[in-house]
Design an enzyme around this catalytic site. Structure first.
Site, mmCIF file in Angstrom:
data_model
loop_
_atom_site.group_PDB
_atom_site.id
_atom_site.type_symbol
_atom_site.label_atom_id
_atom_site.label_comp_id
_atom_site.label_asym_id
_atom_site.label_seq_id
_atom_site.Cartn_x
_atom_site.Cartn_y
_atom_site.Cartn_z
ATOM 1 C CD GLU A 124 -2.962 1.309 0.560
ATOM 2 O OE1 GLU A 124 -2.739 1.959 -0.553
ATOM 3 O OE2 GLU A 124 -4.196 0.880 0.906
ATOM 4 C CB THR A 144 -4.103 7.433 -2.490
ATOM 5 O OG1 THR A 144 -5.099 6.889 -2.721
ATOM 6 C CG2 THR A 144 -3.935 7.521 -0.958
#
Ligand code: HSE
Length: 306
Positions: free
Chosen positions: A128, A181
């Site tokens: 991630e 993000t």
């Protein structure tokens, strides 16, 4: 066991007030992956369908988390990974988390489950971090544990599984634009006013209580974000229109899904969720921005073997 096919689900992170700590798991959208034990050492990504993603494991989210696990195990064999990507990267429903989780979950099964779910979350966070430049687990934890989760702490990693009300449904609208993000994190302020912090932690506390007590009204009153949404909603076209529409049609509340552009809403019962989805469809179609809508029950199982 030499080979495994898995379904790695999409997830909604933040859940309005719980930036970086709360998340829940979806069941109608997710990636599939095949992981295979091989004599050749190392991690080898051999097939990717759906989206154009790197085959180099060090540049691929699923590869990075797999390498983190492999480094810990140091086996005298390796793994091949096939990724059938269905969740669009940058969509806000945990695309990178699904990839990061899928490889380590399947490897752990093939290895005979040496790691627990918290340890798998730790490996997946490395993947991630490649995508979002930050190690957070609010998409990873619900993908691994299912249902609602709260990341109590990242270092040391501590995940709490929260109860899921029986008849809770999510509607997701995904406008087909991409928000990275890392960029959506970069626009956030480093400090927040004390009065906003008080509102936010009051909402997180009451949302957790609502889940424990199956209290849909309290859940509805808790789905408010005064910290992150005011900044990020500017990146999402027609965000206010969507919010107004879903609330008018009986949703309990709504917010940005992860870092966007997807917007989630929660409803009590399938029928209400269908009404909400239909209302969004009718309104958003007039904007000329392509979009997808998903209705999903909260998935209490999480990632699974197919
Ligand atoms: N909590 C994360 C964020 C989720 O909103 O930045 C997206 O990875």
């Amino acid at each position: 066991m030499k080979e495994l096919k898995i379904f790695s689900p999409a997830t909604v992170a933040n859940v309005s007030c719980g930036f970086d700590v709360l998340g829940f798991c979806l069941d109608s959208i997710g990636d599939e992956m095949v992981v295979r034990k091989t004599d050749k050492k190392g991690i080898h990504i051999t097939k990717i369908t759906g989206y154009d993603l790197p085959f180099d494991p060090e540049k691929n989210v699923a590869g990075v988390s797999a390498l983190a696990l492999l480094k810990d195990v140091q086996p005298d064999f390796g793994f091949e990974i096939e990724i059938y990507k269905k969740i669009k990267p940058g969509s806000g429903v945990g695309s990178s988390a699904a990839s990061a989780v899928g490889s380590v979950f399947a490897m752990n099964e093939i290895l005979g489950r040496p790691y627990n779910r918290t340890e798998l979350t730790n490996f997946a966070m490395k993947g991630e971090a490649l995508a979002s430049k930050s190690e957070h687990a609010d998409n990873i934890a619900p993908a691994i544990f299912g249902g609602f989760t709260l990341v109590k702490s990242v270092a040391p990693l501590d995940i709490l599984q929260l109860p899921t009300p029986n008849d809770l449904w999510a509607v997701i609208i995904h406008p087909q634009i991409e928000i990275k993000t890392a960029e959506a994190r970069a626009i956030l302020p480093k400090n927040i006013p004390l009065k906003d912090a008080i509102t936010q932690w009051s909402n997180v506390g009451s949302l957790v209580h609502a889940l424990h007590s199956n209290d849909y009204d309290l859940l509805s009153k808790s789905l408010t974000d005064v910290v992150v949404e005011p900044h990020r909603s500017k990146l999402i076209p027609h965000f206010d229109l969507i919010r107004e529409t879903v609330l008018k049609h009986g949703a309990l509340g709504c917010g940005i899904s992860g870092s966007g552009p997807s917007i989630f809403s929660l409803s009590h019962g399938h029928k209400k969720a269908q009404n909400v989805a239909e209302a969004i469809q009718n309104v958003f179609v007039k904007t000329n921005i392509p979009f997808e809508i998903y209705i999903s029950k909260i998935n209490t199982q999480g990632i699974k073997i197919l």
